[in-house]
Motif scaffolding. Structure first.
Motif: not given
Length: 65
Positions: A50-57, A59-64
């Motif tokens: 769950x935490x890894x999924x949240x981190x990925x999410x 990171x996607x928001x930051x890259x946008x």
């Protein structure tokens, strides 16, 4: 003398049976401990996922931005 030997043999058998019973009880207790630890590990793995999924999410928001 024969009676004494029979009694010793019976005592040996009883001792072996007692030792086996104690070992079986110890095995049961260890199996319970292992199952409890496996449940904890599974829960922790789910938390990590769950935490890894949240981190990925995030990171996607930051890259946008």
């Amino acid at each position: 003398m024969q009676i004494f030997s029979k009694e010793l043999l019976e005592m040996d058998r009883n001792t072996v049976k007692l030792m086996i019973d104690e070992m079986q009880e110890e095995i049961k207790n260890k199996e319970k401990t292992i199952l409890a630890q496996a449940r904890i590990i599974e829960s922790q793995n789910n938390n990590v996922e769950s935490l890894m999924n949240r981190i990925a999410e995030l990171e996607r928001e930051l890259s946008q931005k």
